[in-house]
Design an enzyme around this catalytic site. Structure first.
Site, PDB file in Angstrom:
ATOM      1  N   ASP A  31      71.896  33.822  69.623  1.00  0.00           N
ATOM      2  CA  ASP A  31      71.749  34.880  70.619  1.00  0.00           C
ATOM      3  C   ASP A  31      70.745  35.903  70.090  1.00  0.00           C
ATOM      4  O   ASP A  31      70.773  36.278  68.912  1.00  0.00           O
ATOM      5  CB  ASP A  31      73.103  35.540  70.896  1.00  0.00           C
ATOM      6  CG  ASP A  31      73.087  36.371  72.170  1.00  0.00           C
ATOM      7  OD1 ASP A  31      73.773  35.992  73.134  1.00  0.00           O
ATOM      8  OD2 ASP A  31      72.370  37.411  72.201  1.00  0.00           O
ATOM      9  N   ILE A  32      69.873  36.383  70.985  1.00  0.00           N
ATOM     10  CA  ILE A  32      68.814  37.313  70.574  1.00  0.00           C
ATOM     11  C   ILE A  32      69.385  38.695  70.245  1.00  0.00           C
ATOM     12  O   ILE A  32      68.739  39.488  69.535  1.00  0.00           O
ATOM     13  CB  ILE A  32      67.749  37.411  71.706  1.00  0.00           C
ATOM     14  CG1 ILE A  32      66.404  37.810  71.158  1.00  0.00           C
ATOM     15  CG2 ILE A  32      68.190  38.334  72.822  1.00  0.00           C
ATOM     16  CD1 ILE A  32      65.267  37.653  72.160  1.00  0.00           C
ATOM     17  N   ASN A  88      81.449  34.332  79.798  1.00  0.00           N
ATOM     18  CA  ASN A  88      81.321  35.401  80.783  1.00  0.00           C
ATOM     19  C   ASN A  88      81.030  34.747  82.130  1.00  0.00           C
ATOM     20  O   ASN A  88      80.103  33.929  82.237  1.00  0.00           O
ATOM     21  CB  ASN A  88      80.187  36.355  80.400  1.00  0.00           C
ATOM     22  CG  ASN A  88      80.516  37.162  79.160  1.00  0.00           C
ATOM     23  OD1 ASN A  88      81.671  37.516  78.934  1.00  0.00           O
ATOM     24  ND2 ASN A  88      79.517  37.441  78.340  1.00  0.00           N
ATOM     25  N   GLN A  95      78.186  38.338  83.396  1.00  0.00           N
ATOM     26  CA  GLN A  95      77.346  37.157  83.189  1.00  0.00           C
ATOM     27  C   GLN A  95      75.938  37.502  83.660  1.00  0.00           C
ATOM     28  O   GLN A  95      75.743  37.900  84.811  1.00  0.00           O
ATOM     29  CB  GLN A  95      77.878  35.959  83.990  1.00  0.00           C
ATOM     30  CG  GLN A  95      77.026  34.701  83.769  1.00  0.00           C
ATOM     31  CD  GLN A  95      77.532  33.475  84.526  1.00  0.00           C
ATOM     32  OE1 GLN A  95      78.518  33.548  85.260  1.00  0.00           O
ATOM     33  NE2 GLN A  95      76.852  32.355  84.334  1.00  0.00           N
ATOM     34  N   SER A  96      74.974  37.381  82.764  1.00  0.00           N
ATOM     35  CA  SER A  96      73.613  37.806  83.105  1.00  0.00           C
ATOM     36  C   SER A  96      72.666  36.621  83.310  1.00  0.00           C
ATOM     37  O   SER A  96      71.582  36.801  83.858  1.00  0.00           O
ATOM     38  CB  SER A  96      73.061  38.727  82.017  1.00  0.00           C
ATOM     39  OG  SER A  96      72.988  38.044  80.786  1.00  0.00           O
ATOM     40  N   HIS A 101      77.053  28.942  79.762  1.00  0.00           N
ATOM     41  CA  HIS A 101      76.856  29.059  78.322  1.00  0.00           C
ATOM     42  C   HIS A 101      78.122  29.555  77.668  1.00  0.00           C
ATOM     43  O   HIS A 101      78.781  30.475  78.170  1.00  0.00           O
ATOM     44  CB  HIS A 101      75.677  29.982  77.973  1.00  0.00           C
ATOM     45  CG  HIS A 101      75.719  31.318  78.647  1.00  0.00           C
ATOM     46  ND1 HIS A 101      75.358  31.495  79.964  1.00  0.00           N
ATOM     47  CD2 HIS A 101      76.075  32.549  78.188  1.00  0.00           C
ATOM     48  CE1 HIS A 101      75.485  32.771  80.286  1.00  0.00           C
ATOM     49  NE2 HIS A 101      75.927  33.439  79.232  1.00  0.00           N
ATOM     50  N   HIS A 103      79.561  31.502  74.477  1.00  0.00           N
ATOM     51  CA  HIS A 103      79.231  32.319  73.306  1.00  0.00           C
ATOM     52  C   HIS A 103      80.190  31.900  72.196  1.00  0.00           C
ATOM     53  O   HIS A 103      81.410  31.927  72.400  1.00  0.00           O
ATOM     54  CB  HIS A 103      79.490  33.803  73.576  1.00  0.00           C
ATOM     55  CG  HIS A 103      78.634  34.429  74.623  1.00  0.00           C
ATOM     56  ND1 HIS A 103      77.603  35.301  74.325  1.00  0.00           N
ATOM     57  CD2 HIS A 103      78.659  34.346  75.984  1.00  0.00           C
ATOM     58  CE1 HIS A 103      77.041  35.733  75.447  1.00  0.00           C
ATOM     59  NE2 HIS A 103      77.669  35.162  76.471  1.00  0.00           N
TER      60      HIS A 103
HETATM   61  P1  5GP Z   1      75.788  36.547  79.337  1.00  0.00           P
HETATM   62  O1  5GP Z   1      75.715  38.032  79.370  1.00  0.00           O
HETATM   63  O2  5GP Z   1      75.121  35.920  80.547  1.00  0.00           O
HETATM   64  O3  5GP Z   1      77.156  35.986  79.108  1.00  0.00           O
HETATM   65  O4  5GP Z   1      74.981  36.085  78.056  1.00  0.00           O
HETATM   66  C1  5GP Z   1      73.605  36.003  78.006  1.00  0.00           C
HETATM   67  C2  5GP Z   1      73.230  36.142  76.564  1.00  0.00           C
HETATM   68  O5  5GP Z   1      71.886  35.735  76.431  1.00  0.00           O
HETATM   69  C3  5GP Z   1      73.326  37.558  76.010  1.00  0.00           C
HETATM   70  O6  5GP Z   1      74.252  37.599  74.937  1.00  0.00           O
HETATM   71  C4  5GP Z   1      71.907  37.877  75.565  1.00  0.00           C
HETATM   72  O7  5GP Z   1      71.849  38.616  74.353  1.00  0.00           O
HETATM   73  C5  5GP Z   1      71.288  36.503  75.412  1.00  0.00           C
HETATM   74  N1  5GP Z   1      69.853  36.466  75.635  1.00  0.00           N
HETATM   75  C6  5GP Z   1      69.155  37.128  76.596  1.00  0.00           C
HETATM   76  N2  5GP Z   1      67.849  36.844  76.522  1.00  0.00           N
HETATM   77  C7  5GP Z   1      67.712  35.975  75.475  1.00  0.00           C
HETATM   78  C8  5GP Z   1      66.584  35.302  74.900  1.00  0.00           C
HETATM   79  O8  5GP Z   1      65.449  35.421  75.338  1.00  0.00           O
HETATM   80  N3  5GP Z   1      66.821  34.492  73.838  1.00  0.00           N
HETATM   81  C9  5GP Z   1      68.091  34.320  73.326  1.00  0.00           C
HETATM   82  N4  5GP Z   1      68.203  33.506  72.272  1.00  0.00           N
HETATM   83  N5  5GP Z   1      69.170  34.929  73.855  1.00  0.00           N
HETATM   84  C10 5GP Z   1      68.988  35.739  74.919  1.00  0.00           C
END
Ligand code: 5GP
Length: 115
Positions: A31-32, A88, A95-96, A101, A103
């Site tokens: 994760d970034i 998420n 969820q973004s 996915h 985590h």
């Molecule tokens: P969500 O919020 O959808 O459950 O998780 C999305 C995740 O993707 C977040 O934890 C965010 O830090 C990660 N993320 C967003 N952009 C990037 C990216 O460009 N590269 C990587 N490796 N992770 C990303």
């Protein structure tokens, strides 16, 4: 046809990522914006948009994905101390990225309830 997301682009290699594990079923990358010393995202190569789609997904593909998540955690050496797996799902869970996915978070003491 679902829209192409950031994780489609990561899987295709058009957006770079730091891989930690890959096989025929899953791709796992760092994760970034890590929320723990180990924070890895695991995505199925066969796309689903969210955990809500798991129940209508193909049993074999979903089972293989879950096994893949477990395998990644083992490969990361997290089994003895423990780890957390988070899906998420939807707006209130923030969820973004609309690409299923998991985590995997580990390497520190977790608290409960989560934020
Ligand atoms: P969500 O919020 O959808 O459950 O998780 C999305 C995740 O993707 C977040 O934890 C965010 O830090 C990660 N993320 C967003 N952009 C990037 C990216 O460009 N590269 C990587 N490796 N992770 C990303």
């Amino acid at each position: 046809m679902p829209e192409e997301t950031l994780f489609d682009q990561i899987l295709s290699g058009s957006v770079p990522s730091e891989a930690v594990y890959e096989d025929d079923v899953v791709y796992a990358f760092k994760d970034i914006n890590p929320q723990a010393p180990v924070h890895v995202l695991v995505i199925p190569k066969k796309k689903l948009e969210s955990f809500a789609d798991v129940r209508s997904g193909d049993d074999t593909a979903v089972g293989a994905f879950m096994k893949g998540v477990s395998r990644v955690a083992a490969e990361l050496g997290l089994e003895e101390r423990g780890y957390r797996v988070v899906f998420n799902t939807g707006p209130e869970a923030q969820q973004s990225v609309l690409y299923l996915h998991a985590h995997i978070l580990g390497g520190r003491q977790m608290s409960w309830p989560p934020g």
